[in-house]
Design a protein around this motif. Structure first.
Motif, PDB file in Angstrom:
ATOM      1  N   LYS A 267     -11.485  -9.562  -3.381  1.00  0.00           N
ATOM      2  CA  LYS A 267     -10.460  -8.507  -3.316  1.00  0.00           C
ATOM      3  C   LYS A 267      -9.046  -9.076  -3.067  1.00  0.00           C
ATOM      4  O   LYS A 267      -8.756 -10.026  -2.466  1.00  0.00           O
ATOM      5  CB  LYS A 267     -10.516  -7.323  -2.082  1.00  0.00           C
ATOM      6  N   TYR A 268      -8.093  -8.743  -4.177  1.00  0.00           N
ATOM      7  CA  TYR A 268      -6.702  -9.431  -4.201  1.00  0.00           C
ATOM      8  C   TYR A 268      -5.828  -8.563  -4.254  1.00  0.00           C
ATOM      9  O   TYR A 268      -4.701  -9.153  -4.815  1.00  0.00           O
ATOM     10  CB  TYR A 268      -6.783 -10.454  -5.045  1.00  0.00           C
TER      11      TYR A 268
ATOM     12  N   LYS B 274      -8.752  -1.509   2.943  1.00  0.00           N
ATOM     13  CA  LYS B 274      -9.349  -2.253   3.453  1.00  0.00           C
ATOM     14  C   LYS B 274      -9.068  -3.707   3.135  1.00  0.00           C
ATOM     15  O   LYS B 274      -9.375  -4.365   2.189  1.00  0.00           O
ATOM     16  CB  LYS B 274     -11.085  -2.482   2.898  1.00  0.00           C
ATOM     17  N   TYR B 275      -8.055  -4.343   3.885  1.00  0.00           N
ATOM     18  CA  TYR B 275      -7.429  -5.381   3.849  1.00  0.00           C
ATOM     19  C   TYR B 275      -8.219  -6.655   4.327  1.00  0.00           C
ATOM     20  O   TYR B 275      -8.219  -6.799   5.248  1.00  0.00           O
ATOM     21  CB  TYR B 275      -5.973  -5.269   4.540  1.00  0.00           C
ATOM     22  N   GLU B 276      -8.480  -7.357   3.313  1.00  0.00           N
ATOM     23  CA  GLU B 276      -9.146  -8.758   3.682  1.00  0.00           C
ATOM     24  C   GLU B 276      -8.965  -9.925   2.254  1.00  0.00           C
ATOM     25  O   GLU B 276      -8.945  -9.284   1.344  1.00  0.00           O
ATOM     26  CB  GLU B 276     -10.772  -8.367   3.677  1.00  0.00           C
TER      27      GLU B 276
ATOM     28  N   LYS C  77      -3.186 -13.326   6.117  1.00  0.00           N
ATOM     29  CA  LYS C  77      -2.795 -12.028   5.542  1.00  0.00           C
ATOM     30  C   LYS C  77      -1.317 -11.879   5.580  1.00  0.00           C
ATOM     31  O   LYS C  77      -1.029 -10.813   4.878  1.00  0.00           O
ATOM     32  CB  LYS C  77      -3.573 -11.190   6.686  1.00  0.00           C
TER      33      LYS C  77
ATOM     34  N   TRP D  99      -3.501  -4.528  -3.632  1.00  0.00           N
ATOM     35  CA  TRP D  99      -3.374  -3.044  -3.244  1.00  0.00           C
ATOM     36  C   TRP D  99      -3.450  -2.211  -4.410  1.00  0.00           C
ATOM     37  O   TRP D  99      -3.343  -0.808  -4.073  1.00  0.00           O
ATOM     38  CB  TRP D  99      -2.185  -2.732  -2.492  1.00  0.00           C
TER      39      TRP D  99
ATOM     40  N   TRP E 271       1.004  -1.336   0.173  1.00  0.00           N
ATOM     41  CA  TRP E 271       0.011   0.057  -0.074  1.00  0.00           C
ATOM     42  C   TRP E 271       0.963   1.157   0.030  1.00  0.00           C
ATOM     43  O   TRP E 271       1.697   1.428   0.920  1.00  0.00           O
ATOM     44  CB  TRP E 271      -0.922  -0.090   1.188  1.00  0.00           C
TER      45      TRP E 271
ATOM     46  N   SER F 182     -10.037  -4.604  -5.376  1.00  0.00           N
ATOM     47  CA  SER F 182      -8.636  -4.004  -4.577  1.00  0.00           C
ATOM     48  C   SER F 182      -9.096  -3.692  -2.967  1.00  0.00           C
ATOM     49  O   SER F 182     -10.143  -3.724  -2.576  1.00  0.00           O
ATOM     50  CB  SER F 182      -8.543  -2.515  -5.265  1.00  0.00           C
ATOM     51  N   TRP F 183      -7.928  -3.859  -2.469  1.00  0.00           N
ATOM     52  CA  TRP F 183      -7.999  -3.661  -0.873  1.00  0.00           C
ATOM     53  C   TRP F 183      -8.187  -2.080  -0.551  1.00  0.00           C
ATOM     54  O   TRP F 183      -7.545  -1.660   0.437  1.00  0.00           O
ATOM     55  CB  TRP F 183      -6.764  -4.412  -0.469  1.00  0.00           C
ATOM     56  N   TYR F 184      -9.387  -1.623  -1.001  1.00  0.00           N
ATOM     57  CA  TYR F 184      -9.897  -0.402  -0.494  1.00  0.00           C
ATOM     58  C   TYR F 184     -11.185  -0.391  -0.275  1.00  0.00           C
ATOM     59  O   TYR F 184     -12.006  -1.422  -0.856  1.00  0.00           O
ATOM     60  CB  TYR F 184      -9.305   0.817  -1.649  1.00  0.00           C
TER      61      TYR F 184
END
Length: 604
Positions: free
Chosen positions: A394-395, A372-374, A383, A397, A52, A349-351
């Motif tokens: 989501k995969y 929003k990392y999941e 993680k 950043w 990120w 995306s991790w947002y």
């Protein structure tokens, strides 16, 4: 299961899963997973950015005049292009016109960066995907000398010169100090060069290593240092005093400018006699390797840059635009201000854009950078130790930028396809001559539309652009000298330096033809402070994940249908992804159909 994407690609995530870690040899964080079928052909690709950036959040509330110094640290390789884009965005917002000398100095600095980045990328990051340095020990130096003299007029071409390099290489090998050459798949049948071509490339690897130290001295003269040279809103931070020396407080005098000219001339000669001929010669041994085109055969984009005169978008250098569906005769105009044209999506995306808005595209002026990392339900690992991502969730950043909803490829290849299609004389001449030389060496008859949208074409376009930049920066330098001779020594406009002269609210955009492709920064200023700042970088365009409709990006598309010689030695994956010069690092694993890991590959 086979899936047909809206942008025309067929994906099949059955078979073995291959993951490469990392893709890049120097910096960044990126992962790429692919599926191969029973014939070891890639049928699915998933590109993951695993870092990120966060600078958009850091910049909120800061003085916009300082933004360039922060965003320049996004990358230490393409050093300077983010700073230039940033000051352009601020100047656009505040309606600041810079002096012509500042414009020309910035252009020279940008083209020096472009040239340096392309040369370093090929010789030190990408050539090892094609060149086997250990095989160079078998070469006949006389035959290597003959090969050199057949492809260019490079001054260093004697048999004795190549014999000396070969002896140096032999010493490295026998001492076990191969360094970057050590961890390669040198017995992989994917390597096709004869020993003499390998020795030629290794020799030029060393030459490029020496000269790249010299060309960046131009940045230290104009910008005080490299990496991360200094910029300033309103111009450049270097004064001109042709009658004084540096002790008088002006870094630009006749001696320094003569030194700049010398380095620019040396760069011009190196790209003409070494870089471009090497790429063409190496490519001729891979004439059957026309893979890796992906989106470049369909959709390409660039904002356009390299103005010959400040404020006049050039039609005879590298013009901008968008090509969709492979229609080279239909070029769409591009406007980075238009909220319907440039949008970023975060579905995969991790947002988050907030509740219920994750499938919505946002223009960068309205962009949100909220992490929003999941991991998705089908992901494997944790993680902090991902073993396999879930591409249905989501995969990455990296956000997914789109032009009017279309995934596009950016970069030197995109710029050259656009310029060739628009009939830019210099580019057409370059491409036609280079392709003619390639066809002669390879015994082929490829057209530009066949050869350019490939991994090899992407690599060639980068080399041609480097030389074109050398030509253009000599032209810019001559214009700078002419201005100075005419009595113009101004390098900065500080009329609007004081925030009290600014409007209460303003917004601007800056774009640059960065080494890896179209780069844009968008800024909103309120009460003298940054209210919002968004960067959409080239690797975001190329390396972004799927969008809400399921369209895949350029990295993912480029790998599809590529055959692999040995899946546990994924040189083909590296070869294509490196051709983009990704500003990331990437991780790849090999999984059996049941999900167990077969191999883990580490690339250094």
């Amino acid at each position: 299961m086979t899936i047909q994407t809206p942008n025309g690609f067929s994906l099949d995530n059955a078979g073995r899963r291959i993951v490469v870690d990392p893709v890049t040899r120097i910096e960044g964080h990126m992962r790429c997973e692919v599926n191969v079928d029973a014939n070891n052909v890639i049928r699915n690709a998933v590109s993951t950015g695993t870092m990120w950036r966060g600078l958009e959040v850091i910049l909120k509330g800061r003085d916009p005049r300082d933004a360039w110094a922060f965003v320049e640290r996004i990358c230490g390789v393409c050093t300077g292009c983010h700073a230039l884009t940033s000051v352009r965005a601020v100047e656009d917002a505040l309606q600041i016109k810079i002096p012509n000398n500042a414009f020309l100095i910035r252009e020279i600095m940008a083209k020096v960066l472009q040239w340096h980045d392309h040369v370093v990328h090929f010789y030190h990051l990408h050539a090892l995907d094609w060149v086997n340095p250990v095989n160079a020990l078998k070469a006949d130096p006389k035959a290597t000398s003959a090969l050199q003299q057949s492809i260019s007029n490079h001054s260093k071409s004697s048999p004795g010169y190549f014999r000396d390099v070969q002896n140096r290489l032999k010493t490295f090998v026998e001492s076990g100090q191969l360094g970057i050459f050590k961890n390669g798949y040198w017995d992989n049948p994917a390597y096709k060069l004869p020993p003499e071509a390998d020795l030629l490339a290794v020799t030029h690897y060393l030459e490029a290593l020496d000269f790249q130290r010299e060309i960046v001295k131009v940045h230290t003269i104009f910008g005080g240092k490299n990496p991360h040279p200094n910029y300033m809103v309103g111009g450049v931070p270097c004064a001109i005093n042709m009658d004084g020396d540096m002790s008088a407080g002006a870094p630009l005098n006749m001696e320094r400018l003569n030194f700049v000219k010398l380095k620019l001339q040396e760069a011009l000669e190196f790209s003409a006699n070494v870089y471009v001929p090497d790429v063409i010669a190496i490519a001729s041994f891979y004439k059957d390797w026309l893979y890796g085109g992906g989106l470049s055969a369909l959709n390409v984009m660039d904002y356009g840059d390299y103005e010959a005169i400040q404020g006049q978008k050039s039609t005879d250098r590298l013009p901008g635009g968008v090509i969709l569906g492979g229609k080279w005769d239909e070029i769409h105009p591009i406007d980075p201000r238009d909220p319907a044209q440039v949008q970023e999506f975060v579905t995969h995306s991790w947002y988050t854009y907030g509740s219920g808005n994750n499938d919505k595209g946002l223009h960068p002026w309205d962009g949100v950078t909220e992490p929003k990392y999941e991991l998705g339900p089908a992901a494997k690992g944790t993680k902090t130790n991902i073993e396999a991502v879930d591409e249905a969730a989501k995969y990455s950043w990296i956000k997914a930028p789109r032009w009017r909803g279309n995934a596009v490829e950016v970069g030197p290849l995109a710029r050259y396809i656009l310029a060739y299609s628009k009939g830019v004389d210099y580019v057409k001449g370059q491409v036609d001559e280079a392709l003619g030389r390639f066809n002669t060496l390879a015994g082929t008859n490829f057209t530009p539309k066949q050869a350019l949208p490939t991994t090899i074409g992407r690599t060639l376009a980068r080399a041609l652009e480097a030389h074109y930049c050398a030509v253009m920066m000599m032209d810019d330098f001559n214009h700078l000298i002419a201005n100075i001779k005419a009595g113009d020594t101004s390098t900065a406009n500080v009329e609007k330096w004081d925030p009290s002269t600014w409007p209460k609210e303003a917004k601007g955009v800056g774009t640059v033809a960065a080494p890896r492709g179209g780069l844009g920064h968008w800024i909103k200023i309120k009460d003298g402070r940054i209210e919002n700042y968004q960067c959409v970088v080239p690797t975001t365009w190329n390396g972004g994940p799927r969008d809400p409709k399921g369209n895949i990006g350029a990295f993912e598309a480029s790998l599809l249908n590529t055959p692999m010689q040995r899946p546990d030695e994924p040189v083909e994956i590296l070869r294509t992804l490196h051709s983009f010069d990704p500003c990331l690092a990437c991780s790849t694993h090999v999984l059996a159909p049941g999900g167990e890991e077969l191999a883990r590959v580490t690339v250094r």
